[in-house]
Scaffold this active site. Structure first.
Site, PDB file in Angstrom:
ATOM      1  N   CYS A 195       0.839  -1.188   0.000  1.00 35.96           N
ATOM      2  CA  CYS A 195       0.000   0.000   0.000  1.00 35.96           C
ATOM      3  C   CYS A 195       0.879   1.244   0.000  1.00 35.96           C
ATOM      4  O   CYS A 195       1.888   1.292   0.719  1.00 35.96           O
ATOM      5  CB  CYS A 195      -0.895  -0.014   1.232  1.00 35.96           C
ATOM      6  SG  CYS A 195      -2.047   1.376   1.333  1.00 35.96           S
ATOM      7  N   HIS A 237     -10.345   1.036   1.565  1.00 40.38           N
ATOM      8  CA  HIS A 237      -9.880   2.356   2.026  1.00 40.38           C
ATOM      9  C   HIS A 237     -11.062   3.301   2.260  1.00 40.38           C
ATOM     10  O   HIS A 237     -11.043   4.099   3.201  1.00 40.38           O
ATOM     11  CB  HIS A 237      -8.947   3.005   0.996  1.00 40.38           C
ATOM     12  CG  HIS A 237      -7.504   2.666   1.165  1.00 40.38           C
ATOM     13  ND1 HIS A 237      -6.779   2.964   2.298  1.00 40.38           N
ATOM     14  CD2 HIS A 237      -6.643   2.064   0.317  1.00 40.38           C
ATOM     15  CE1 HIS A 237      -5.537   2.552   2.145  1.00 40.38           C
ATOM     16  NE2 HIS A 237      -5.417   1.988   0.954  1.00 40.38           N
ATOM     17  N   HIS A 286      -9.059  -3.633  -2.475  1.00 39.43           N
ATOM     18  CA  HIS A 286      -8.133  -2.853  -1.647  1.00 39.43           C
ATOM     19  C   HIS A 286      -8.575  -1.388  -1.562  1.00 39.43           C
ATOM     20  O   HIS A 286      -8.650  -0.821  -0.466  1.00 39.43           O
ATOM     21  CB  HIS A 286      -6.724  -2.960  -2.242  1.00 39.43           C
ATOM     22  CG  HIS A 286      -5.669  -2.240  -1.484  1.00 39.43           C
ATOM     23  ND1 HIS A 286      -4.745  -2.896  -0.694  1.00 39.43           N
ATOM     24  CD2 HIS A 286      -5.363  -0.917  -1.396  1.00 39.43           C
ATOM     25  CE1 HIS A 286      -3.934  -1.996  -0.154  1.00 39.43           C
ATOM     26  NE2 HIS A 286      -4.282  -0.792  -0.564  1.00 39.43           N
ATOM     27  N   GLU A 287      -8.882  -0.786  -2.713  1.00 42.16           N
ATOM     28  CA  GLU A 287      -9.254   0.639  -2.725  1.00 42.16           C
ATOM     29  C   GLU A 287     -10.625   0.874  -2.096  1.00 42.16           C
ATOM     30  O   GLU A 287     -10.819   1.860  -1.383  1.00 42.16           O
ATOM     31  CB  GLU A 287      -9.198   1.204  -4.148  1.00 42.16           C
ATOM     32  CG  GLU A 287      -7.844   1.097  -4.813  1.00 42.16           C
ATOM     33  CD  GLU A 287      -6.665   1.598  -3.992  1.00 42.16           C
ATOM     34  OE1 GLU A 287      -6.833   2.520  -3.171  1.00 42.16           O
ATOM     35  OE2 GLU A 287      -5.564   1.053  -4.160  1.00 42.16           O
TER      36      GLU A 287
END
Length: 156
Positions: A90, A136, A132-133
Site C-alpha cells: 500500500c 480504504h 483494496h481501494e
C-alpha cells in the site's frame, strides 16, 4: 491539478469512513485529477480519496498497460466469487507487504466521471485493486485483514 501527499499508516483519516458523492462538480473533477496525478507520480496501481486526505467515495485504478485507467465514484462490490491469498502492499504503508485473502473475482458497480452507472467484472490484479481501494473508503487497511505482514527486504 496537483500531486498530493499520500497519507501514511497511523494517520487517523485512513481509519475513517468516506461520504457518498451526490453529484459531479468542479471539486469532484479536481479530486479526480489529483488522484490521477498522485497515482501516476507513485509506484502504485490504485489510490483512494482518503489516502490524499479527502473523505469521499472515489477511487482511481491504473494497471498501466493491462487495462484502461478507471475512475469510480461511490464504488460498491456487488458480488464476490472464490477466494485466494494475495500479496499486497500500500502506498500508505511503504516498505511492507502482507498476505490477504481476497476474492478471485468481483463485480463492482458505481458511477463514472460522466455520472453514468457502470459495472465492472474483474479478476486477478484488477479484482484485488478494487477490493483494496474500496476497503480504504470504509476505513479499512490491508493490514487489518492481513494473515501475515513483513518488511520488504531491499535489494543489495
Amino acid at each position: 491539478m496537483a500531486v498530493k501527499t499520500i497519507l501514511q499508516f497511523g494517520d487517523n483519516i485512513l481509519k475513517r469512513s468516506s461520504r457518498r458523492v451526490e453529484k459531479i462538480d468542479e471539486e469532484l473533477l479536481a479530486l479526480a485529477k489529483d488522484l490521477k496525478d498522485t497515482l501516476h507520480n507513485s509506484t502504485g496501481i490504485g489510490l483512494a480519496a482518503p489516502q490524499i486526505g479527502v473523505l469521499k467515495k472515489v477511487i482511481f485504478i491504473d494497471l498501466k498497460n493491462q487495462t484502461e485507467p478507471i475512475l469510480l465514484i461511490n464504488p460498491k462490490i456487488i458480488k464476490k466469487i472464490g477466494k485466494e491469498d494475495s500479496i499486497e502492499g500500500c502506498l500508505s504503508y511503504p516498505g511492507y507487504e502482507g498476505i490477504v485473502v481476497r476474492p478471485k473475482k468481483v463485480i463492482v458497480s458505481g458511477k463514472s466521471s460522466e455520472w453514468e452507472d457502470v459495472e465492472y467484472t474483474a479478476e486477478g490484479l484488477l479484482a484485488k485493486a478494487f477490493c483494496h481501494e474500496i476497503d480504504h473508503l470504509n476505513g479499512i487497511l490491508y493490514t487489518d485483514k492481513a494473515k501475515k505482514l513483513y518488511k520488504i527486504q531491499e535489494e543489495e
